[in-house]
Enzyme design. Structure first.
Site, PDB file in Angstrom:
ATOM      1  N   ASP A 172      -7.597  18.618  -4.063  1.00 40.49           N
ATOM      2  CA  ASP A 172      -8.186  18.428  -5.391  1.00 40.49           C
ATOM      3  C   ASP A 172      -7.417  17.332  -6.150  1.00 40.49           C
ATOM      4  O   ASP A 172      -7.267  16.233  -5.636  1.00 40.49           O
ATOM      5  CB  ASP A 172      -8.210  19.788  -6.119  1.00 40.49           C
ATOM      6  CG  ASP A 172      -8.919  19.769  -7.455  1.00 40.49           C
ATOM      7  OD1 ASP A 172     -10.172  19.809  -7.463  1.00 40.49           O
ATOM      8  OD2 ASP A 172      -8.240  19.716  -8.494  1.00 40.49           O
ATOM      9  N   HIS A 184     -14.690  25.107  -2.312  1.00 40.67           N
ATOM     10  CA  HIS A 184     -13.724  24.106  -2.766  1.00 40.67           C
ATOM     11  C   HIS A 184     -12.263  24.454  -2.456  1.00 40.67           C
ATOM     12  O   HIS A 184     -11.491  23.600  -2.052  1.00 40.67           O
ATOM     13  CB  HIS A 184     -13.892  23.901  -4.270  1.00 40.67           C
ATOM     14  CG  HIS A 184     -12.983  22.872  -4.863  1.00 40.67           C
ATOM     15  ND1 HIS A 184     -13.044  21.536  -4.523  1.00 40.67           N
ATOM     16  CD2 HIS A 184     -11.981  22.973  -5.774  1.00 40.67           C
ATOM     17  CE1 HIS A 184     -12.137  20.861  -5.209  1.00 40.67           C
ATOM     18  NE2 HIS A 184     -11.466  21.712  -5.971  1.00 40.67           N
TER      19      HIS A 184
END
Length: 318
Positions: free
Chosen positions: A101, A297
């Site tokens: 991320d 994610h």
């Protein structure tokens, strides 16, 4: 988390908290938003048991690492400066890098600015995004994904913090960490509302325990979200600062891993970039792109054992 040691080191003018375990070649783990060193708990235990020194800092402004008050203290130069100083403090010339991320974005900057310090890079979720000299990043996000994209919604200091405070830190973190909603990451207009995740579950997924969530909540209730959001608020500034690297390739050996439900991988434009060959042109030593079936994610936590194996399989080649 037994056996994981914690200490504070001085880097680049700030005090940084690091978690570490094991002896051997250093594997440096960089967490994303809204996360902490703790996001790498499974990888720290796995890598340290295979003859590596696993090191996971709380990045600048997160957890037990110092958070400078000025918004301008969160540029890519500041954060990469912290990491180069950390690598020096660890007493090594090079590290294996693993990042996710926002940590992945910082990881690409580290590989771009100081490739001599990175032996190989395992990147999760966010690919290398080369600088577009014609469009500032926030303008580009607005054009692609609209005013409700998270980057756009985070730009005004204090606004999103107030909305998050209104719904409470436990809801914010549960909402974001459990999202399986494909990208791009969107916040609804107005108040925080359902945030990233219109389908926030009543019960936590098997990979995120109440104890795990409580650790994140305790830390973010202490620090707030302003410093982490300042990373987003410096995206245009980073674009200005990195003008000299326009057109530059990242030549560090790399492996990229994303979940097929990842809100970044599934964002319009990014999937085509990753799968269509341009990513490989920008990162010529990109060895492999791995897309994990049924994974979202936060793949380092959701599919921890699989990620551990992918990391080990890659770095043992060097």
């Amino acid at each position: 988390m037994e056996g994981i040691a914690h200490r504070t080191v001085e880097v680049n003018g700030i005090k940084m908290h690091i978690a570490e375990k094991g002896e051997g070649p250093v594997v440096l783990f960089l967490h994303g938003f809204p996360e902490l060193w703790y996001s790498w708990r499974h990888q720290i235990l796995a890598l340290s048991s295979h003859g590596y020194s696993a090191v996971a800092p709380d990045l600048r402004g997160y957890g037990d690492t110092e958070a400078p008050a000025s918004m301008s203290s969160y540029t890519c130069f500041d954060i990469v400066g912290d990491l180069v100083a950390l690598i020096d403090t660890l007493g090594v010339d090079q590290v294996f890098l693993v990042a996710h991320d926002w940590g992945a974005i910082i990881g690409w900057y580290l590989c771009l600015f100081r490739p001599d310090r990175v032996k190989a890079y395992v990147c999760l979720s966010v690919p290398y995004l080369p600088r577009n000299p014609k469009v500032k990043p926030v303008d580009g996000m607005r054009a692609m994904y609209g005013e409700d994209s998270s980057v756009c919604r985070f730009q005004k200091p204090g606004e999103m913090e107030a909305q998050m405070a209104a719904v409470g830190t436990p809801y914010v973190l549960k909402n974001i960490l459990t999202t399986r909603h494909p990208g791009p990451p969107i916040f609804p207009k107005g108040d925080y509302g359902t945030g990233y995740n219109p389908n926030t579950p009543e019960t936590l997924p098997s990979w995120l325990s109440e104890q795990d969530l409580a650790y994140f909540v305790t830390q973010f209730e202490k620090t707030g979200f302003t410093a982490p959001m300042n990373y987003h608020r410096n995206m245009d500034r980073n674009w200005e600062l990195t003008a000299p690297w326009t057109g530059a390739q990242v030549k560090v050996p790399a492996r990229f891993i994303a979940g097929e439900l990842d809100m970044t991988y599934t964002a319009p434009g990014l999937k085509q970039y990753i799968d269509g060959g341009q990513f490989k042109k920008d990162v010529p030593n990109l060895e492999e792109v791995i897309i994990q079936k049924g994974v979202a994610h936060f793949n380092n936590q959701e599919a921890a054992e699989e990620i551990n194996n992918y990391i080990l399989d890659f770095i043992k080649k060097f």
